[in-house]
Design a protein around this motif. Structure first.
Motif, PDB file in Angstrom:
ATOM      1  N   HIS A 172     -18.791  -0.091   7.095  1.00 42.46           N
ATOM      2  CA  HIS A 172     -20.045  -0.111   7.884  1.00 42.46           C
ATOM      3  C   HIS A 172     -20.096  -0.651   9.347  1.00 42.46           C
ATOM      4  O   HIS A 172     -20.680  -0.392  10.265  1.00 42.46           O
ATOM      5  N   ASN A 173     -19.312  -1.784   9.205  1.00 44.79           N
ATOM      6  CA  ASN A 173     -19.123  -2.599  10.557  1.00 44.79           C
ATOM      7  C   ASN A 173     -18.504  -1.514  11.469  1.00 44.79           C
ATOM      8  O   ASN A 173     -18.792  -1.613  12.778  1.00 44.79           O
ATOM      9  N   MET A 174     -17.422  -1.135  11.068  1.00 46.57           N
ATOM     10  CA  MET A 174     -16.648  -0.116  11.866  1.00 46.57           C
ATOM     11  C   MET A 174     -17.496   0.872  12.517  1.00 46.57           C
ATOM     12  O   MET A 174     -17.291   1.544  13.614  1.00 46.57           O
ATOM     13  N   LEU A 175     -18.165   1.545  11.704  1.00 46.13           N
ATOM     14  CA  LEU A 175     -19.205   2.600  12.021  1.00 46.13           C
ATOM     15  C   LEU A 175     -19.999   2.211  12.793  1.00 46.13           C
ATOM     16  O   LEU A 175     -20.285   3.044  13.931  1.00 46.13           O
ATOM     17  N   LEU A 176     -20.485   1.162  12.931  1.00 43.94           N
ATOM     18  CA  LEU A 176     -21.611   0.577  13.889  1.00 43.94           C
ATOM     19  C   LEU A 176     -21.048   0.319  15.344  1.00 43.94           C
ATOM     20  O   LEU A 176     -21.543   0.797  16.268  1.00 43.94           O
ATOM     21  N   SER A 219     -19.728  10.952  -0.503  1.00 46.35           N
ATOM     22  CA  SER A 219     -21.192  11.960  -0.708  1.00 46.35           C
ATOM     23  C   SER A 219     -22.466  11.216  -0.413  1.00 46.35           C
ATOM     24  O   SER A 219     -23.402  12.199  -0.071  1.00 46.35           O
ATOM     25  N   ARG A 220     -22.141  10.236  -0.700  1.00 51.12           N
ATOM     26  CA  ARG A 220     -23.572   9.345  -0.588  1.00 51.12           C
ATOM     27  C   ARG A 220     -23.880   9.053   0.789  1.00 51.12           C
ATOM     28  O   ARG A 220     -24.952   8.773   1.502  1.00 51.12           O
ATOM     29  N   GLU A 221     -22.798   9.238   1.858  1.00 50.77           N
ATOM     30  CA  GLU A 221     -22.760   8.694   3.132  1.00 50.77           C
ATOM     31  C   GLU A 221     -23.243  10.001   4.105  1.00 50.77           C
ATOM     32  O   GLU A 221     -23.764   9.794   5.030  1.00 50.77           O
ATOM     33  N   VAL A 222     -22.796  11.142   3.717  1.00 52.03           N
ATOM     34  CA  VAL A 222     -22.938  12.204   4.374  1.00 52.03           C
ATOM     35  C   VAL A 222     -22.974  13.660   3.199  1.00 52.03           C
ATOM     36  O   VAL A 222     -22.159  13.565   2.368  1.00 52.03           O
ATOM     37  N   PRO A 223     -23.719  14.634   3.280  1.00 54.45           N
ATOM     38  CA  PRO A 223     -23.648  15.511   2.644  1.00 54.45           C
ATOM     39  C   PRO A 223     -22.319  16.529   2.795  1.00 54.45           C
ATOM     40  O   PRO A 223     -22.056  16.700   3.788  1.00 54.45           O
ATOM     41  N   ALA A 274       0.950  -1.308  -0.005  1.00 51.60           N
ATOM     42  CA  ALA A 274      -0.086   0.004   0.271  1.00 51.60           C
ATOM     43  C   ALA A 274       0.802   1.118   0.027  1.00 51.60           C
ATOM     44  O   ALA A 274       1.855   1.295   0.679  1.00 51.60           O
ATOM     45  N   ASP A 275       0.559   2.327  -0.907  1.00 54.85           N
ATOM     46  CA  ASP A 275       1.118   3.436  -0.776  1.00 54.85           C
ATOM     47  C   ASP A 275       0.765   4.479  -0.109  1.00 54.85           C
ATOM     48  O   ASP A 275       1.482   5.435   0.601  1.00 54.85           O
ATOM     49  N   ARG A 276      -0.533   4.474   0.244  1.00 54.45           N
ATOM     50  CA  ARG A 276      -1.108   5.270   1.034  1.00 54.45           C
ATOM     51  C   ARG A 276      -2.320   4.751   1.957  1.00 54.45           C
ATOM     52  O   ARG A 276      -2.809   3.612   1.483  1.00 54.45           O
ATOM     53  N   VAL A 277      -2.937   5.475   3.027  1.00 51.07           N
ATOM     54  CA  VAL A 277      -3.794   4.718   3.780  1.00 51.07           C
ATOM     55  C   VAL A 277      -5.039   5.828   3.814  1.00 51.07           C
ATOM     56  O   VAL A 277      -4.977   6.907   3.471  1.00 51.07           O
ATOM     57  N   ILE A 278      -6.092   5.129   3.732  1.00 49.42           N
ATOM     58  CA  ILE A 278      -7.700   5.752   3.342  1.00 49.42           C
ATOM     59  C   ILE A 278      -8.488   5.482   4.776  1.00 49.42           C
ATOM     60  O   ILE A 278      -8.457   4.358   5.107  1.00 49.42           O
ATOM     61  N   GLY A 279      -9.232   6.338   5.143  1.00 48.62           N
ATOM     62  CA  GLY A 279      -9.985   6.235   6.211  1.00 48.62           C
ATOM     63  C   GLY A 279     -11.114   7.000   6.192  1.00 48.62           C
ATOM     64  O   GLY A 279     -11.386   8.067   5.825  1.00 48.62           O
ATOM     65  N   THR A 280     -12.102   6.670   7.324  1.00 41.88           N
ATOM     66  CA  THR A 280     -13.103   7.577   7.680  1.00 41.88           C
ATOM     67  C   THR A 280     -12.941   8.579   8.741  1.00 41.88           C
ATOM     68  O   THR A 280     -12.511   8.157   9.755  1.00 41.88           O
ATOM     69  N   LEU A 281     -13.699   9.483   8.643  1.00 44.32           N
ATOM     70  CA  LEU A 281     -13.630  10.875   9.702  1.00 44.32           C
ATOM     71  C   LEU A 281     -14.912  10.688  10.456  1.00 44.32           C
ATOM     72  O   LEU A 281     -15.906  10.843   9.815  1.00 44.32           O
ATOM     73  N   LEU A 282     -14.919  10.777  11.757  1.00 43.87           N
ATOM     74  CA  LEU A 282     -16.133  10.892  12.745  1.00 43.87           C
ATOM     75  C   LEU A 282     -16.099  12.094  13.467  1.00 43.87           C
ATOM     76  O   LEU A 282     -15.003  12.517  13.910  1.00 43.87           O
ATOM     77  N   GLY A 283     -17.109  12.750  13.520  1.00 46.87           N
ATOM     78  CA  GLY A 283     -17.083  13.921  14.681  1.00 46.87           C
ATOM     79  C   GLY A 283     -18.634  14.518  14.463  1.00 46.87           C
ATOM     80  O   GLY A 283     -19.638  14.057  14.604  1.00 46.87           O
ATOM     81  N   SER A 284     -18.750  15.824  14.408  1.00 45.40           N
ATOM     82  CA  SER A 284     -20.096  16.639  14.390  1.00 45.40           C
ATOM     83  C   SER A 284     -19.767  17.659  13.592  1.00 45.40           C
ATOM     84  O   SER A 284     -18.702  18.087  13.534  1.00 45.40           O
ATOM     85  N   ILE A 285     -21.058  17.982  13.265  1.00 47.42           N
ATOM     86  CA  ILE A 285     -21.117  19.499  12.281  1.00 47.42           C
ATOM     87  C   ILE A 285     -22.022  20.480  13.135  1.00 47.42           C
ATOM     88  O   ILE A 285     -23.357  20.504  13.617  1.00 47.42           O
ATOM     89  N   ILE A 338     -20.423  10.306  10.634  1.00 50.08           N
ATOM     90  CA  ILE A 338     -19.494  10.370   9.478  1.00 50.08           C
ATOM     91  C   ILE A 338     -19.572  11.981   8.832  1.00 50.08           C
ATOM     92  O   ILE A 338     -20.335  12.502   8.624  1.00 50.08           O
ATOM     93  N   VAL A 339     -18.322  12.776   9.172  1.00 51.44           N
ATOM     94  CA  VAL A 339     -18.097  14.056   8.414  1.00 51.44           C
ATOM     95  C   VAL A 339     -17.107  14.157   7.334  1.00 51.44           C
ATOM     96  O   VAL A 339     -17.088  15.123   6.745  1.00 51.44           O
ATOM     97  N   GLY A 340     -16.514  13.024   7.019  1.00 46.85           N
ATOM     98  CA  GLY A 340     -15.676  12.968   5.869  1.00 46.85           C
ATOM     99  C   GLY A 340     -14.729  11.773   5.794  1.00 46.85           C
ATOM    100  O   GLY A 340     -14.999  10.848   6.336  1.00 46.85           O
ATOM    101  N   TRP A 341     -13.413  12.073   5.122  1.00 52.00           N
ATOM    102  CA  TRP A 341     -12.549  10.914   5.108  1.00 52.00           C
ATOM    103  C   TRP A 341     -11.153  11.506   4.959  1.00 52.00           C
ATOM    104  O   TRP A 341     -11.179  12.742   4.738  1.00 52.00           O
TER     105      TRP A 341
END
Length: 285
Positions: A83-87, A120-124, A41-52, A98-101
């Motif tokens: 989705h499993n990690m999000l739950l 964008s389908r997960e959060v506006p 792997a050249d880079r790491v991708i992941g999900t950002l959590l928080g609030s707006i 979810i607030v981004g990635w």
């Protein structure tokens, strides 16, 4: 005469009030995931959590990596794992959404538009956070982006990423660790006393800058700013009025308490280690 139908190039402007702030634990987690990434792997991708917040500020407080496969023209994310990690995270922190990635690397890459489309389908209007783990500028550059759609008539042509203001909030202990993290190589992690020394040196440098600014205003070299003046006044008023001897005693007492905690924690670790070894020896016998 019949009117000829025209194709209109549409560009949706970005709201200037949008901003983001990120907690240091997110940056540390991203760097840890990058160190533990698979060899190919050249880079790491992941999900950002928080609030707006209602004013549009995105508060990034947590993150987790998402396995992916990436080539020159496509990116495949493990959506079930995501989705499993999000739950799992929302069972512990139900208020975090979810607030981004995020991705490691310097700025936006070629496959970022595809991943942005998924989130964008997960959060506006998801936030894209990039962390430069390659130290191209001598330090880990951290930036935040949002995308706007560039369309021709009803057909979407591309997604344009625009950088937004990013605020990295941290307490002094976290700042010491972050300063160490920004350097490409260190001989050892600083001790508590060395971290305190670095904090005091930074404080003295800030006080020196304030002295220089006040002297420049008094001598007429710099135009006065009422906001800065009120801030300095509030800061000075918040300092407790104690004598130098009492201040030295307060610092020494706090330092002794801190050293006592370190000594007790060291004793606790030693006792746990001895208990573990004795338990192991008893099971062998």
């Amino acid at each position: 005469m019949a009117a000829r139908e025209q194709t209109v190039l549409q560009f949706v402007p970005l709201s200037t009030s949008l901003s983001a702030k990120v907690q240091p634990v997110v940056i540390f987690n991203i760097c840890d995931c990058y160190v533990r990434r698979p060899d190919q792997a050249d880079r790491v991708i992941g999900t950002l959590l928080g609030s707006i917040s209602p004013d549009g500020t995105v508060d990034i407080r947590n993150s987790y990596a998402v396995p992916h496969n990436e080539s020159s023209d496509q990116v495949a994310l493990d959506i079930d794992y995501h989705h499993n990690m999000l739950l799992s995270h929302q069972k512990v922190n139900p208020k975090e959404v979810i607030v981004g990635w995020y991705s490691t690397g310097f700025g936006v890459s070629g496959g970022s538009a595809l991943i942005q489309e998924f989130y964008s389908r997960e959060v506006p209007n998801p936030v894209h956070l990039t962390v430069d783990t390659g130290f191209r500028n001598g330090e880990a550059s951290i930036k935040a982006f949002v995308s706007v759609n560039l369309s021709l008539g009803d057909r979407q042509l591309a997604a344009q990423f625009q950088e937004i203001p990013l605020d990295l909030r941290m307490v002094e202990a976290e700042r010491v660790g972050f300063d160490i993290l920004k350097t490409t190589m260190v001989d050892k992690m600083p001790s508590d006393l060395e971290g305190m020394e670095a904090s005091m040196e930074r404080l003295l440098a800030l006080i020196d800058d304030v002295y220089k600014y006040v002297d420049s205003v008094v001598e007429g070299r710099v135009a006065p700013d009422n906001n800065i003046g009120r801030f300095i006044s509030d800061t000075v008023a918040s300092i407790p009025k104690i004598s130098p001897a009492a201040f030295d005693k307060l610092v020494n007492d706090s330092l002794q308490d801190h050293l006592l905690l370190l000594y007790l924690s060291s004793l606790t670790r030693t006792q746990l280690s001895l208990a573990e070894k004795l338990n192991t020896a008893a099971q062998i016998l």
